[in-house]
Scaffold this active site. Sequence first.
Site, mmCIF file in Angstrom:
data_model
loop_
_atom_site.group_PDB
_atom_site.id
_atom_site.type_symbol
_atom_site.label_atom_id
_atom_site.label_comp_id
_atom_site.label_asym_id
_atom_site.label_seq_id
_atom_site.Cartn_x
_atom_site.Cartn_y
_atom_site.Cartn_z
ATOM 1 N N ASN A 1 0.822 -1.190 0.000
ATOM 2 C CA ASN A 1 0.000 0.000 0.000
ATOM 3 C C ASN A 1 0.868 1.256 0.000
ATOM 4 O O ASN A 1 0.980 1.948 -1.012
ATOM 5 C CB ASN A 1 -0.931 -0.040 1.220
ATOM 6 C CG ASN A 1 -1.995 1.031 1.170
ATOM 7 O OD1 ASN A 1 -1.852 2.013 0.446
ATOM 8 N ND2 ASN A 1 -3.054 0.855 1.925
ATOM 9 N N ASP A 2 1.519 1.521 1.114
ATOM 10 C CA ASP A 2 2.262 2.766 1.223
ATOM 11 C C ASP A 2 3.371 2.898 0.179
ATOM 12 O O ASP A 2 3.657 3.988 -0.295
ATOM 13 C CB ASP A 2 2.856 2.896 2.631
ATOM 14 C CG ASP A 2 1.758 2.887 3.696
ATOM 15 O OD1 ASP A 2 0.676 3.426 3.404
ATOM 16 O OD2 ASP A 2 1.987 2.336 4.780
#
Lengths: 105, 455
Positions: B381-382
């Site tokens: 995600n990040d």
Amino acid sequence: MEQIIQYISVNQQEFYVFILAVFVGIEVISKVPTVLHTPLMSGSNALSGVVIVGSILVLGKTSPENYLALGLGFLAVLLATLNVVGGFAVTNRMLEMFKKKPAKK
Amino acid sequence: MISQIIDICYLIAVVLFIVGIKLMSHPDSARKGNSIALIGMLVAIAATFLTPGLNNILLILVAMAIGTGGGLYYAKSVKMTAMPQLVSFFNGMGGAAAALIGLVEYGDLPVNEIGKGAVLMASLIIGSISFSGSLIAMGKLEGVIKDIRINKILAFVLLAIALVMAFYVLTSGEPQPILVYGIVLVSLVYGLAFVYPIGGADMPVVISLLNALTGVTAATTGLLYNNKVMLMGGILVGSAGLLLTLLMAKAMNRSVANILFTSFGGASAGASGADTGDQVAKEINLYDSSILLSYAKRVVVVPGYGLAVAQAQHAVHDLEKALEEKGVEVLYGIHPVAGRMPGHMNVLLAESDVSYEKLIEMDDINEKFPSTDVVMVIGANDVVNPAANDDPSSPIYGMPILEVNRATNVIVIKRGMASGYAGIENALFFDAKTRMLFGDAKKVLTGLVTEVKNM
């Protein structure tokens, strides 16, 4: 202060080793690929278990009547062994996965 | 004579350590390197047993037997996903051992030996910090311990108290056994306060730093005994660990100071979340995904922690094989801090026999994205959040990311719309090119393999 300077001059050999080892450490891993960051961290973690040598020495020179020191020393040897054995075993387990499969060549 | 033999053994051990680490920095020789370092350690331990006048040998052997049993048990039984925690745990044990040695040695230290005393205090303080810090890092990775905000100034006050106490103990001219335990206690608390407020996403950097600290305590212990194998081994770990820490921090485009002294996420996360709140992510089903994948020329898989959690490393390898049979080129894009530790993904994928030539590092894979047909983001995600490039208010702004939105299509496999470890919204999920494939990574990938094979 005086005593600290004296300590350094008496043990200057150790301090030379200290400084040189810093550069050796940096030099030796400067070209490591990201792939190996975790195994390398784990491997160097195992090496820091070298403190086991000190644990053995400290427990080895404790008199059998000094129960507190015996207990602390015993714990030190135990924990340092855990660091060494666990560290190397985990690293080996990680690295086993980098074994080249002969079939793939 | 015996002490010369010990010296020579220590010398051999140091050489083996250096050669071992050197070999460990290349994939082909890494295993050999680990074995060589292990031999060095065995030589050092064996030599130590030769020390004249060594008492309590039985006790030493019992402690070593317990430690060996425990170490082997944990190392063999832990799941690949929990590796980082275990490394952190073992690291803490080393730090604790150094602090314990310091405690015992203080009893034998003449009060007027200030130089040696200062080295001893360093062992005590750093060893204690490394111990408690490592355990907190382990708890955080395990998810047992949540982020707690602790005033950084308070943490520094603790460190200052420990240092002042150490200074007083050294200069008071009398033995201060109770104060010495006090120093250990304060240092332990400092270790907690030091690691607690650091965000989970930064844990890899912290573990690496703590690893370096344990190395330093091994070295100070070596100074205490004028023992060169401990000194050299410890400093090797200390400097290598520090360099590794800097490399990792650099990969996240953050300075080490920034990571250690500012908290992650929090306030601005809400702010950047607001402007994506009313957007809708577009879903895709298994069948459509498999078509997209099968007819692509090049597919890049971007793995993240979600892959590790779902234990989907074998499934992704199966998909890779199925796609390659169809003539699709499959590569893996590895962000330096994907997962919970640098190289976490590499280790995980290697477990399922993905060849490491296919694991491409960030800079190289970013160049390939414009000519990539499909990027499959699995549980990451990040590290793919475009906010790092274009939203200055985002806490991860400035972190280099995998620029997956430059590829033609993006498929994101995720369990749900929850945000990543840093707790920030991800605009990528709302991008016109992105399709969301919801579900457990392992199930989804197994489903994709079947669909692709039936194609």
